[in-house]
Structures are given as structure tokens and as C-alpha cells.
Design a protein around this motif. Structure first.
Motif, PDB file in Angstrom:
ATOM      1  N   UNK A 197       0.834  -1.209   0.000  1.00  0.00           N
ATOM      2  CA  UNK A 197       0.000   0.000   0.000  1.00  0.00           C
ATOM      3  C   UNK A 197       0.866   1.256   0.000  1.00  0.00           C
ATOM      4  N   UNK A 198       1.960   1.229   0.774  1.00  0.00           N
ATOM      5  CA  UNK A 198       2.777   2.425   0.940  1.00  0.00           C
ATOM      6  C   UNK A 198       3.782   2.640  -0.185  1.00  0.00           C
ATOM      7  N   UNK A 199       3.964   1.623  -1.025  1.00  0.00           N
ATOM      8  CA  UNK A 199       4.870   1.775  -2.174  1.00  0.00           C
ATOM      9  C   UNK A 199       4.246   2.650  -3.256  1.00  0.00           C
ATOM     10  N   UNK A 200       2.899   2.578  -3.388  1.00  0.00           N
ATOM     11  CA  UNK A 200       2.238   3.301  -4.471  1.00  0.00           C
ATOM     12  C   UNK A 200       1.219   4.340  -4.004  1.00  0.00           C
ATOM     13  N   UNK A 201       0.870   4.329  -2.721  1.00  0.00           N
ATOM     14  CA  UNK A 201      -0.101   5.302  -2.217  1.00  0.00           C
ATOM     15  C   UNK A 201       0.314   5.809  -0.837  1.00  0.00           C
ATOM     16  N   UNK A 202      -0.367   6.849  -0.417  1.00  0.00           N
ATOM     17  CA  UNK A 202      -0.277   7.276   0.984  1.00  0.00           C
ATOM     18  C   UNK A 202      -1.593   6.874   1.638  1.00  0.00           C
ATOM     19  N   UNK A 203      -1.600   5.761   2.418  1.00  0.00           N
ATOM     20  CA  UNK A 203      -2.834   5.343   3.090  1.00  0.00           C
ATOM     21  C   UNK A 203      -2.997   6.058   4.425  1.00  0.00           C
ATOM     22  N   UNK A 204      -4.206   6.530   4.681  1.00  0.00           N
ATOM     23  CA  UNK A 204      -4.484   7.270   5.908  1.00  0.00           C
ATOM     24  C   UNK A 204      -5.664   6.637   6.627  1.00  0.00           C
TER      25      UNK A 204
END
Length: 342
Positions: A197-204
Motif C-alpha cells: 500500500x505504501x509503495x504506491x499510495x499514501x494510506x491514511x
């Protein structure tokens, strides 16, 4: 965000009673009946006015009503269970009465090609601001993880809803899964899903919802997560090979990283090539998987690809397949022993 006033509607609770719509267990259905909570969830998706919004799994339409109140240019809902046709068509008619557009698609979201549901006029350059496209969903637990992996893959290749730019998603997950998605290095929850998830997006993680807010009440609480695709991904590698190396690293998450990395290679080359991967990456093989950053794993993938060029046969090796072969051999040997005992 300003809101619209929809024509008078039955409450979601009354809709469920009227159409005798109970949750189906094998579809992992859990409904949100509280309109204030639905509004709170939808607000976290940002300004929906003039946006094309896709809702996943609307069910009886709790979140759908809140989305419509914020006046999207068009709402597309994807629902697998056709039992919800009457309440969804009721909302479609109510929105049409105030000149709104709502499209209902009865299909499995895992099979739907999102590309054809958004107009080319909404496309933005990847480095530009996000397009006026939003994805929202109260996801069934049984589909949430495979679906986010599928969509992360699409983000990495800029396919589907991400052909139009850095489309944002706001989705529900089991609390534990939500916490894993956002877990940073050194967090005990960090896993393969965190890294992907953190390789391609910023998850919040926006907030946690008590299981008591759902009908029927699940055994777990729920987390609402927003995903913002990164303008510049934290890895330069293809999704599949990055996922493969990450999966192997975390397959022995309580052990040193070298243990998982070694399983990328056949037994006769395991120690040599596993050690070589860490030397090429300039990383300590005796760190734990939860300590690794996305950038650390990116280095390991670079090393793995280099070793594949030197040893092409290694690319065909699959650790799980080899384990199955060993298990079958053990079973066969056991059968021989039992026959000899006879």
C-alpha cells in the motif's frame, strides 16, 4: 460541502423490513443504518460536488444516500446482490427527480473494468492534481484485501480508474487490516500489505468505527482508510516482482529477513544467493521484516533482478510448489512404510 435535499425516503431500517433484506453471511454483508455515520464516512472522501463517484457494494443504500446529498455529477454503484435492486432503483429515481445521474451495475467488483465508467474529459496528467473521480465503499470483509491488492496493481500500471490520474479511494476494512495498511517500520502490525500500500499510495486511517454500528454486528471493529496515489512511487519496480519479494520476506516475519529471502532460491543455491542479495543491497540480513522500509525492499528487488540475470533458471523456482512436492514425497514414503508393515 453544500448538501442537496432528496425527496422523502423510507429509512434504511424500514427498507430492510419492507423488502425483507437480511444480510447474507457468505457475502460478508454488514449494513450501516445510521445516516450521521454515513455522512461522516462520505465527508472523508472530500468534495464530491461535480465529481464522478463510484461506490462499491451499496447494499440497501445507506452510504449511497449520503453520497447523493453531496451532489456528484454522476454516481455509479456496483452491487453483486440483485436483491437490492428495489431500494437502489428507488434512490436512482429520487436523484433523477432533481436532475441527478445514477447508474446501477449488478456485477462482481473484482471483475468490473472501471475504465469505461468515467469520461475521457475527466483525465488528468499523473503529476497534476487528482481527477474529479472518487471511489467509496463499505467493503465486505471477504473481498477487501484481494480487492485492494488488485487496485494497487492497477495504480502501479495506471490502469482502470487510474488511467484518468491519481484517483483517490475511501474504503472500509476490518480494524486489524486497516491498521496493517498504515503500519510504519518497527510497528508490530507491519506486513506485506503495509509495504504494498505504501509503495504506491499514501494510506491514511481516518477513524475506527465500532462493530456495533453495523447490522448485523460483526465480531470486529472497522477502520476507514483513504488512499492517495503517490505522484512518484517509492519503488521503480514492476508490481508482481515487488510483491513476490515482499511476500517472501514477510512469510517468516518473526525471523531474520534472510530466512524469507532464501526461499526465493532453490535449496542448492539458497545460502549463497540469499547472502548475495543482502551484500548487493548493502543491508543487514539479520534485521527483522518489520524493520524494513519500502526503500529497503526496493533495493532487495533490484538485487533479486540482477541475480535472475546471472541465474535465469532461478526465476522458475517457486518455494510453495517445492514444498508441495516434498510433502507428496513424504506421504508416498509413508505409504510404502505402511505397506511394508503389512
Amino acid at each position: 460541502m453544500s448538501t442537496l435535499r432528496l425527496p422523502p425516503l423510507l429509512s434504511i431500517k424500514d427498507v430492510l423490513k419492507l423488502y425483507k433484506l437480511g444480510a447474507v453471511k457468505h457475502l460478508s454483508q454488514n449494513f450501516i443504518l445510521n445516516p450521521d455515520l454515513c455522512d461522516k464516512i462520505v465527508k472523508k472522501a472530500g468534495n464530491l460536488s461535480d465529481c464522478h463517484v463510484l461506490e462499491v457494494g451499496p447494499g440497501p443504500g445507506g452510504l449511497t444516500r449520503s453520497i447523493l446529498k453531496y451532489n456528484p455529477q454522476k454516481l455509479i454503484v456496483v452491487e453483486k446482490d440483485k436483491r437490492f435492486e428495489p431500494p437502489l432503483e428507488m434512490l436512482q429515481d429520487a436523484f433523477a427527480a432533481i436532475d441527478g445521474k445514477m447508474e446501477i451495475i449488478y456485477d462482481d467488483i473484482m471483475k468490473v473494468d472501471l475504465t469505461k465508467y468515467f469520461p475521457a474529459t475527466e483525465a488528468r496528467d499523473w503529476m497534476d492534481k487528482a481527477p474529479r473521480i472518487k471511489i467509496i465503499g463499505n467493503l465486505p470483509f471477504n473481498v477487501s484485501t484481494p480487492l485492494i491488492i488488485k487496485w494497487l496493481h492497477a495504480i502501479s500500471e495506471r490502469r482502470g480508474a487510474w488511467e484518468f490520474g491519481r484517483t483517490r479511494m475511501t474504503l472500509t476494512f476490518q480494524k486489524e487490516v486497516a491498521e496493517r495498511l498504515v503500519a510504519e517500520p518497527m510497528n508490530i502490525q507491519r506486513c506485506r500489505l503495509s509495504v504494498m500500500a505504501q509503495a504506491w499510495t499514501h494510506p491514511l486511517l481516518n477513524f475506527v468505527i465500532s462493530g456495533a454500528a453495523f447490522v448485523p454486528k460483526p465480531d470486529v471493529d472497522v477502520g476507514l482508510v483513504t488512499f492517495v496515489p503517490l505522484a512518484t512511487p517509492r519503488t521503480r519496480h514492476e508490481f508482481k516482482i515487488f510483491e513476490k519479494v515482499t511476500r517472501h520476506i514477510f512469510s517468516f516475519r518473526q525471523k531474520y529477513c534472510i530466512r524469507g529471502i532464501e526461499t526465493l532460491f532453490p535449496l542448492e543455491k539458497r545460502a549463497e544467493l540469499g547472502e548475495m542479495m543482502f551484500k548487493l543491497s548493502d543491508l543487514n540480513p539479520h534485521r527483522r521484516p518489520v524493520e524494513l522500509t519500502v526503500e529497503d525492499i526496493d533495493k532487495l528487488v533490484s538485487a533479486y533482478k540482477y541475480l535472475l540475470e546471472l541465474h535465469p533458471d532461478v526465476g522458475m523456482y517457486e518455494y510453495r510448489a517445492s514444498r508441495r512436492i516434498v510433502s507428496l514425497r513424504k506421504l508416498k514414503d509413508l505409504e510404502v512404510i505402511e505397506l511394508e508393515d503389512l
